[in-house]
Design a protein around this motif. Structure first.
Motif: not given
Length: 151
Positions: A75-81, A113-114
């Motif tokens: 998710t975008h939130e995980i990427y931002e983290m 791809f994560g």
């Protein structure tokens, strides 16, 4: 990426493929049974894969894999983290080390791809006094020793 990381990724990938294949065979068998009459289900010698058309198999595989992808995609939130973690590490390393550094987020987190459970891979570059990549840190043990000094 270290060799151990590659080995783990390959083992996980093989397990995922085996699981997907099992799910796919079960789905195809159920669909083949649903589209046949009771006598065809008993008499036919075709495997579930043969009983199902090539187009149907392709559609089922595409739909199944896309569904798994949509459920697991980072998710975008995980990427931002992860980018926030990169920034915190960069700040820590650059203030504690006398050498100039760069720290990059790499791997599946960056390529898209994560998944939400993927690890986070970083590439740490340490520069020498001429602002060239310091060759003495090409060895992972040297980098780990350098990072141990930060404790």
């Amino acid at each position: 990426m270290f060799i151990a990381d590659i080995d783990i990724v390959l083992r996980v990938s093989v397990k995922c493929v085996k699981l997907l294949w099992s799910v796919l065979k079960a789905l195809i068998a159920m669909l083949a049974m649903r589209h046949s009459t009771p006598s065809e289900a008993v008499v036919t010698s075709k495997s579930p894969l043969q009983a199902f058309s090539a187009y149907g198999r392709q559609q089922l595989l595409t739909t199944t894999l896309f569904g798994i992808y949509k459920r697991q995609i980072q998710t975008h939130e995980i990427y931002e983290m992860k980018t926030g973690l990169r920034h915190r590490f960069y700040t820590l390393f650059s203030t504690q080390m006398k050498e100039k550094i760069d720290l990059y987020l790499i791997g599946s987190s960056l390529t898209g791809f994560g998944s939400n459970t993927s690890d986070t891979d970083f590439c740490l570059i340490i520069y020498d006094s001429n602002e060239e990549i310091d060759k003495k840190y090409d060895n992972k043990d040297q980098v780990l020793t350098k990072l141990e000094e930060l404790k």
